[in-house]
Design a protein around this motif. Sequence first.
Motif, mmCIF file in Angstrom:
data_model
loop_
_atom_site.group_PDB
_atom_site.id
_atom_site.type_symbol
_atom_site.label_atom_id
_atom_site.label_comp_id
_atom_site.label_asym_id
_atom_site.label_seq_id
_atom_site.Cartn_x
_atom_site.Cartn_y
_atom_site.Cartn_z
ATOM 1 N N VAL A 54 6.339 39.375 9.217
ATOM 2 C CA VAL A 54 5.769 40.696 8.920
ATOM 3 C C VAL A 54 6.367 41.740 9.867
ATOM 4 O O VAL A 54 6.767 42.834 9.439
ATOM 5 C CB VAL A 54 4.220 40.653 9.007
ATOM 6 N N ALA A 58 8.699 44.830 8.916
ATOM 7 C CA ALA A 58 8.327 46.187 9.336
ATOM 8 C C ALA A 58 9.518 46.888 9.993
ATOM 9 O O ALA A 58 9.748 48.081 9.774
ATOM 10 C CB ALA A 58 7.148 46.127 10.301
ATOM 11 N N ASN A 64 5.496 47.111 5.875
ATOM 12 C CA ASN A 64 4.427 46.707 6.785
ATOM 13 C C ASN A 64 4.376 47.530 8.072
ATOM 14 O O ASN A 64 3.589 47.200 8.967
ATOM 15 C CB ASN A 64 4.570 45.226 7.135
ATOM 16 N N ARG A 66 3.067 49.782 10.522
ATOM 17 C CA ARG A 66 1.734 50.368 10.630
ATOM 18 C C ARG A 66 1.562 51.022 11.996
ATOM 19 O O ARG A 66 1.691 50.373 13.029
ATOM 20 C CB ARG A 66 0.657 49.279 10.436
ATOM 21 N N HIS A 283 -0.494 42.332 12.292
ATOM 22 C CA HIS A 283 0.674 41.703 11.649
ATOM 23 C C HIS A 283 0.302 40.434 10.874
ATOM 24 O O HIS A 283 1.171 39.805 10.274
ATOM 25 C CB HIS A 283 1.790 41.427 12.676
ATOM 26 N N ASP A 286 0.394 40.938 5.283
ATOM 27 C CA ASP A 286 1.701 41.250 4.713
ATOM 28 C C ASP A 286 1.470 41.978 3.393
ATOM 29 O O ASP A 286 0.994 41.392 2.422
ATOM 30 C CB ASP A 286 2.472 39.941 4.473
ATOM 31 N N LEU A 287 1.800 43.248 3.353
ATOM 32 C CA LEU A 287 1.513 44.053 2.154
ATOM 33 C C LEU A 287 2.378 43.649 0.964
ATOM 34 O O LEU A 287 2.148 44.110 -0.152
ATOM 35 C CB LEU A 287 1.667 45.544 2.458
ATOM 36 N N ARG A 288 3.345 42.764 1.167
ATOM 37 C CA ARG A 288 4.140 42.265 0.030
ATOM 38 C C ARG A 288 3.399 41.163 -0.710
ATOM 39 O O ARG A 288 3.758 40.821 -1.822
ATOM 40 C CB ARG A 288 5.499 41.738 0.518
ATOM 41 N N ARG A 301 -2.022 51.810 3.076
ATOM 42 C CA ARG A 301 -0.593 51.875 3.381
ATOM 43 C C ARG A 301 -0.333 53.158 4.164
ATOM 44 O O ARG A 301 -1.023 54.158 3.948
ATOM 45 C CB ARG A 301 0.240 51.943 2.096
#
Length: 308
Positions: A54, A58, A64, A66, A283, A286-288, A301
């Motif tokens: 992650v 990023a 990711n 953030r 972390h 994982d936005l995927r 997001r």
Amino acid sequence: MDYNPTTSRATSVEADAAARHQHQSPAAAVDWSITFWGTGDSMGVPRVYCACEVCEEARRSGVNRRYRSSVLLERGEDKLLIDCGPDWTGQMERAGIFWLDELLITHAHQDHIAGLTSYADACRWLKRKGRVITPTEVSDTIRMMYPWLERFVTFQSIEEPWRWHEWSIRPIRVNHGKNGYAYAYRFDRVNDDESAAGSGRRQAYPNDSANPGLRSWVYASDAIGLGEEELRWFQELDLLILGTNFYHEQAEYSTRSVYDMVEAFRLIEDIQPQQVVFTHMSHDIDLRHSYPLLPQVTLARTGMRIGR
Ligand SMILES: Nc1ccn([C@@H]2O[C@H](COP(=O)(O)O)[C@@H](O)[C@H]2O)c(=O)n1
């Protein structure tokens, strides 16, 4: 509430800035919105020392990425930023905003206040006094940590519901687990007729009863194990923004300070907010990936915007 996560992209912050630079009138910004300037936990993503998938993503493409948690409530020129962490300068730059009159602070932990020193510098250079709104127990700690701040900012105490434009803002002292206490804030929109009377704003910001926009919402980035007393103020919400560091945190409960998503589902089933956005994510998230979530839940997001 008009909330379309599919159109919520990092670029919405930049699009807003571009709109402002094209001298759009405030009337074009039709109603209150909330923009996520930061959605990360205390260390942000990527963590500086970490080579997990992650954090690597990023660094590479940034889905990711953030920043430390912060949201901007705004309507036209009226802006209130909640929290001012160490990423504040970059967050301002990305939003194309050069000055904020007022900041609302949830608690005196570095990931929520470390940007105050930069804010004070901005005040100094611009010769303007900023306003930091927070309960006295929080401002007392901030004053101890940064004794020079008061030369550049005024601390405004908020202990009871406090009126800011159309909003009644209630501070709620919430359990922050091993880290003590933080504040959540409940925002209730008060009668538009009353606040618009004589202000000339009524036409500019119509209150469309078929689509009332944001009405009652809570921002609770740093809370865990909330009890009955705190949850009195979490009822009848059209939006809950809740911090959830992990999907299912494995650490011993007594060492923790923020809800995980699995615990949050139980909370949501209990208080039944219409929409929920999880923020303050580490972390671990994982936005995927697609996580099993309740239907009313969305993962925040960077740059995501809620409202009209
Ligand atoms: N007295 C304290 C305790 C902790 N901090 C900082 O707050 C963060 C805690 O992380 P959470 O996930 O619980 O929000 C971390 O950055 C600590 O350094 C602090 O500033 N003061």
